[in-house]
Design a protein around this motif. Sequence first.
Motif, short mmCIF file in Angstrom:
data_model
loop_
_atom_site.label_atom_id
_atom_site.label_comp_id
_atom_site.label_asym_id
_atom_site.label_seq_id
_atom_site.Cartn_x
_atom_site.Cartn_y
_atom_site.Cartn_z
N LEU A 126 0.82 -1.21 0.00
CA LEU A 126 0.00 0.00 0.00
C LEU A 126 0.85 1.26 0.00
O LEU A 126 0.49 2.27 -0.63
CB LEU A 126 -0.94 0.00 1.20
N ILE A 127 1.99 1.24 0.70
CA ILE A 127 2.88 2.41 0.71
C ILE A 127 3.41 2.68 -0.69
O ILE A 127 3.36 3.81 -1.18
CB ILE A 127 4.04 2.20 1.70
N VAL A 128 3.92 1.64 -1.35
CA VAL A 128 4.46 1.81 -2.70
C VAL A 128 3.36 2.25 -3.66
O VAL A 128 3.54 3.17 -4.46
CB VAL A 128 5.12 0.50 -3.19
N PHE A 129 2.21 1.61 -3.57
CA PHE A 129 1.09 1.93 -4.46
C PHE A 129 0.62 3.37 -4.27
O PHE A 129 0.52 4.14 -5.23
CB PHE A 129 -0.06 0.96 -4.21
N SER A 130 0.32 3.75 -3.03
CA SER A 130 -0.26 5.07 -2.78
C SER A 130 0.72 6.19 -3.07
O SER A 130 0.37 7.20 -3.69
CB SER A 130 -0.77 5.16 -1.34
N LEU A 131 1.97 6.04 -2.65
CA LEU A 131 2.96 7.10 -2.89
C LEU A 131 3.29 7.22 -4.37
O LEU A 131 3.58 8.32 -4.85
CB LEU A 131 4.22 6.85 -2.07
N THR A 132 3.25 6.12 -5.10
CA THR A 132 3.47 6.19 -6.55
C THR A 132 2.39 7.04 -7.20
O THR A 132 2.69 7.90 -8.04
CB THR A 132 3.49 4.78 -7.17
N ILE A 133 1.13 6.83 -6.81
CA ILE A 133 0.03 7.62 -7.36
C ILE A 133 0.17 9.08 -6.96
O ILE A 133 0.07 9.99 -7.80
CB ILE A 133 -1.33 7.08 -6.88
N ILE A 134 0.41 9.32 -5.68
CA ILE A 134 0.48 10.69 -5.15
C ILE A 134 1.60 11.49 -5.81
O ILE A 134 1.46 12.69 -6.08
CB ILE A 134 0.67 10.65 -3.62
N LEU A 135 2.73 10.84 -6.09
CA LEU A 135 3.89 11.54 -6.65
C LEU A 135 3.92 11.56 -8.17
O LEU A 135 4.32 12.56 -8.77
CB LEU A 135 5.18 10.90 -6.11
N SER A 136 3.51 10.46 -8.80
CA SER A 136 3.66 10.36 -10.25
C SER A 136 2.63 11.18 -11.02
O SER A 136 2.96 11.73 -12.09
CB SER A 136 3.61 8.90 -10.70
N LEU A 137 1.41 11.29 -10.52
CA LEU A 137 0.40 12.05 -11.25
C LEU A 137 0.73 13.55 -11.32
O LEU A 137 0.68 14.13 -12.41
CB LEU A 137 -0.98 11.83 -10.64
N PRO A 138 1.07 14.21 -10.21
CA PRO A 138 1.49 15.62 -10.32
C PRO A 138 2.71 15.79 -11.21
O PRO A 138 2.79 16.76 -11.98
CB PRO A 138 1.80 16.01 -8.87
N LEU A 139 3.67 14.87 -11.10
CA LEU A 139 4.85 14.92 -11.97
C LEU A 139 4.43 14.86 -13.43
O LEU A 139 4.92 15.64 -14.27
CB LEU A 139 5.78 13.75 -11.64
N ALA A 140 3.51 13.97 -13.74
CA ALA A 140 3.06 13.80 -15.13
C ALA A 140 2.30 15.03 -15.62
O ALA A 140 2.47 15.45 -16.77
CB ALA A 140 2.16 12.56 -15.24
N ILE A 141 1.47 15.62 -14.76
CA ILE A 141 0.72 16.82 -15.16
C ILE A 141 1.67 17.96 -15.49
O ILE A 141 1.51 18.66 -16.50
CB ILE A 141 -0.26 17.23 -14.05
N VAL A 142 2.69 18.14 -14.65
CA VAL A 142 3.67 19.21 -14.88
C VAL A 142 4.44 18.95 -16.17
O VAL A 142 4.57 19.85 -17.02
CB VAL A 142 4.64 19.32 -13.68
N LEU A 143 4.95 17.74 -16.35
CA LEU A 143 5.75 17.44 -17.53
C LEU A 143 4.92 17.49 -18.81
O LEU A 143 5.37 18.01 -19.84
CB LEU A 143 6.40 16.06 -17.40
N ALA A 144 3.69 16.99 -18.74
CA ALA A 144 2.81 17.03 -19.91
C ALA A 144 2.50 18.48 -20.29
O ALA A 144 2.45 18.82 -21.48
CB ALA A 144 1.52 16.27 -19.64
N SER A 145 2.31 19.33 -19.29
CA SER A 145 2.05 20.75 -19.56
C SER A 145 3.28 21.42 -20.16
O SER A 145 3.16 22.25 -21.06
CB SER A 145 1.63 21.46 -18.27
N LEU A 146 4.45 21.03 -19.67
CA LEU A 146 5.69 21.64 -20.18
C LEU A 146 5.94 21.28 -21.64
O LEU A 146 6.60 22.03 -22.36
CB LEU A 146 6.88 21.20 -19.32
N THR A 147 5.43 20.13 -22.07
CA THR A 147 5.64 19.74 -23.48
C THR A 147 4.90 20.65 -24.45
O THR A 147 5.18 20.63 -25.65
CB THR A 147 5.18 18.28 -23.73
N THR A 148 3.94 21.42 -23.94
CA THR A 148 3.21 22.35 -24.80
C THR A 148 3.97 23.64 -25.02
O THR A 148 3.60 24.47 -25.86
CB THR A 148 1.83 22.69 -24.20
N ILE A 149 5.04 23.83 -24.25
CA ILE A 149 5.89 25.02 -24.43
C ILE A 149 6.79 24.81 -25.64
O ILE A 149 7.34 23.72 -25.84
CB ILE A 149 6.75 25.27 -23.17
#
Length: 215
Positions: free
Chosen positions: A21-44
Motif C-alpha cells: 500500500l505504501i508503494v502503491f499510494s505514494l506512486t500515485i500521489i507523486l507520479s500524477l502531479p509529476l506527469a501533469i507538470v511534464l505534460a504541460s511543459l511539453t506544450t511550451i
Amino acid sequence: MDIEYYLDIIPYILQGMKTTLIVFSLTIILSLPLAIVLASLTTINSKILNKLISIYTWIFRGTPLLLQLYFGMYGLPAFGITLNRLNVAILIFTLNYGAYFTEIIRGSILSISEGQKEVSKTLGFNKFQTYFYIVIPQALKRSLQSISNEVITLIKDTALVAAVALNDLLRNAKEIVSRDYRVEAFIIVGLIYILMSYVVVKISKRVELKFAYYR
C-alpha cells in the motif's frame, strides 16, 4: 477446510500489505502531479525541454520496470546515491509511472481544440488560468480510462518490489509456500490483488462522474 492454518498465515501475509500500500499510494500521489507538470511543459515551444522529457519517457517506458528497480538498488550507489530499499522502490515506481502518465496526459492535452483556448483568452484568462481551469480538467477527464488501466497495472506491478527484498504481499506469501509446500497463501494474495483492482475500478467510475460536467 483447515481454519487454523488460514488464521496462522493470514496475519503474516497482511504484514506485507503495508509495503504494498505504501508503494502503491505514494506512486500515485507523486507520479500524477509529476506527469501533469511534464505534460504541460511539453506544450511550451522549447525543443530542448521537449527533447529532455521525450528522453525521460522513452527510457522509462522502453526498459523493464524490474531492470529499473535493480539499477536503483545496485546502480545508484555507484554514483554516490544510496537509498534504503523502500525509497528506491518508491523513486523508481514514481519515475516509471510518471513517464506513462505523462504520455497519456500529453496526448489528452493535445486533443483539446485551440478554439477553447482562444475563448478563454476572450474571457480574460491568462495562460496559467487557461491551463488550470480549462485544459487540465478536460485532459484529466479524457485520460481517466487510460490512467485507471495503468493504476490497475500498478497494483500488480507492486509485487516486483519482492525482487529487491522488500516484504510485500507476494514475498510473504512465497515464504509461507516455501515453508509449508501449500499454495493457499498464493490464492489469498491473488484474492487481495483482485479486491484492490475492484476498488480502483469503483473509485475511477466515481471520479469519471465527478468530471462528467466538463465538455
